[in-house]
Scaffold this active site. Sequence first.
Site, short mmCIF file in Angstrom:
data_model
loop_
_atom_site.label_atom_id
_atom_site.label_comp_id
_atom_site.label_asym_id
_atom_site.label_seq_id
_atom_site.Cartn_x
_atom_site.Cartn_y
_atom_site.Cartn_z
N TYR A 19 16.58 -29.72 -36.88
CA TYR A 19 15.92 -30.18 -35.33
C TYR A 19 16.40 -31.42 -34.79
O TYR A 19 16.63 -31.40 -33.79
CB TYR A 19 14.55 -30.06 -35.68
CG TYR A 19 13.98 -28.72 -35.69
CD1 TYR A 19 13.83 -27.68 -36.39
CD2 TYR A 19 12.97 -28.77 -34.37
CE1 TYR A 19 13.46 -26.50 -36.17
CE2 TYR A 19 12.08 -27.34 -34.48
CZ TYR A 19 12.53 -26.26 -35.33
OH TYR A 19 11.66 -25.04 -35.10
N LYS A 46 17.43 -23.11 -49.91
CA LYS A 46 18.60 -22.36 -49.84
C LYS A 46 19.52 -22.94 -50.73
O LYS A 46 20.77 -23.31 -50.19
CB LYS A 46 19.14 -22.14 -48.55
CG LYS A 46 20.13 -20.94 -48.41
CD LYS A 46 19.67 -19.31 -48.76
CE LYS A 46 20.91 -18.72 -48.52
NZ LYS A 46 20.40 -17.12 -48.67
N ASP A 81 15.27 -16.41 -48.35
CA ASP A 81 15.36 -15.04 -47.80
C ASP A 81 14.14 -14.52 -48.86
O ASP A 81 13.36 -13.46 -48.10
CB ASP A 81 16.60 -14.41 -47.78
CG ASP A 81 17.42 -14.78 -49.32
OD1 ASP A 81 17.01 -15.72 -49.94
OD2 ASP A 81 18.58 -14.34 -49.20
N ASP A 89 9.39 -23.48 -40.10
CA ASP A 89 8.93 -22.78 -38.49
C ASP A 89 8.82 -21.45 -38.82
O ASP A 89 7.88 -20.84 -38.36
CB ASP A 89 10.10 -23.27 -37.84
CG ASP A 89 9.98 -22.97 -36.41
OD1 ASP A 89 8.76 -22.94 -35.78
OD2 ASP A 89 10.86 -22.54 -35.58
N ASP A 136 5.34 -18.81 -39.20
CA ASP A 136 4.81 -17.75 -37.98
C ASP A 136 4.72 -16.62 -39.04
O ASP A 136 3.88 -15.75 -38.60
CB ASP A 136 5.96 -17.67 -37.11
CG ASP A 136 5.74 -18.37 -35.79
OD1 ASP A 136 4.94 -19.32 -36.02
OD2 ASP A 136 6.15 -18.00 -34.78
#
Length: 371
Positions: free
Chosen positions: A145, A199, A231, A255, A259
């Site tokens: 970001y 990751k 993942d 983020d 959700d």
Amino acid sequence: MNTLKIAALAGDGIGPEVMREALKVLHAVERRFGLRLEITEAPVGWAGIDAAGSALPEETLALCKRSQAILFGSVGLPDRDPALPKEQRPERAALLRLRKEFGLFANLRPVRLPPELAHACPLRPERQGEGIDLLVVRELVGGMYFGHPKHTEEIQGPQGRIQRAIDTMVYTTPEIERIARVAFDAARRRRGKLTNVDKANVLENGVLWREVVTRLAAEYPEVRLEHLFVDNAAMQLMLRPAQFDVLLCENMFGDILSDEAAALAGSLGMVPSASLGEACGRTRFGFYEPAGGTAPDLAGRNVANPIAQILSAALMLRFSFGLDEAAQAVEAAVQRVIAAGLRTGDIYSAAEGGARRVGTSEMGDAIAAAI
Ligand code: IPM
Ligand code: MG
């Protein structure tokens, strides 16, 4: 009792409607606990652009600086004025700017599916396991970001000029350490399990992130640490969400996963969040907002679920003012109203016996009355 100074920035879309309900509930808390809340409202987002020509007007920012906490609605209306440059749009110019300005590095998003709302969860009952009750701890001021370089440039391609967009994922060890400590502390106070999400099989950032978290684990012997690639974490959330207690994520992964996790709680309208800076003594500057967005399709119709905004106010009482009892009173009031069968449209099912569909303001009234 000191006056507690709160900036209330409702913003756009459903923001003003759900904020109104949260303020009702705060006033009920004020009366019950004999508190003195000084709540000042100010425009932000498109409301700020309309009122003062900027998504974060100077006066709104000044108010935030004079306050001990920001209770935030939501900003951003993707369809409004596509010509406004991205740097001036509410998401970047208000939300990301406030996060950076106040060093709000720790974003906490608690996701809980109340047993009464099992029907609203998209997973079959057998997949819900013993119940969904997890906390996403998301790093909020680093990673892709904010990393530099970050721009779009024109370069020479094999067949002429082409554009290239660059975002940079960058983390330093202190940045990883401070958010990891928040996650370890939270896990210690909850069920003692921390799932680190990264990751590390592909990204340099992932390798460093995992090293730092693993090293810190020695200081938290009561916390069981496990690592998941992002993942796999996304998949496990769908398959066996009850296995999770606290999830630790860098900014972008958090983020996305927050959700996904919020959907498990029956509705984005149920999930609050707290964004915190460094602690200083008993009070801590914080920014509190629902995890869902402006929901323009619901705006102005008295149908949005105000619970995420109300629970965000509870997190504010707890984290910024150390008023755990008052925070619990709000959470218990929400729970009582749900148990009594009140439902906004997002959590209503005609198949559920005894449930009653209500609007935004009726839900807020009922919760305020239950304080
Ligand atoms: C969130 C939102 C924001 C984010 C957007 C609106 C900039 O999705 O708070 O999760 O990406 O952080
Ligand atoms: Mg998001």
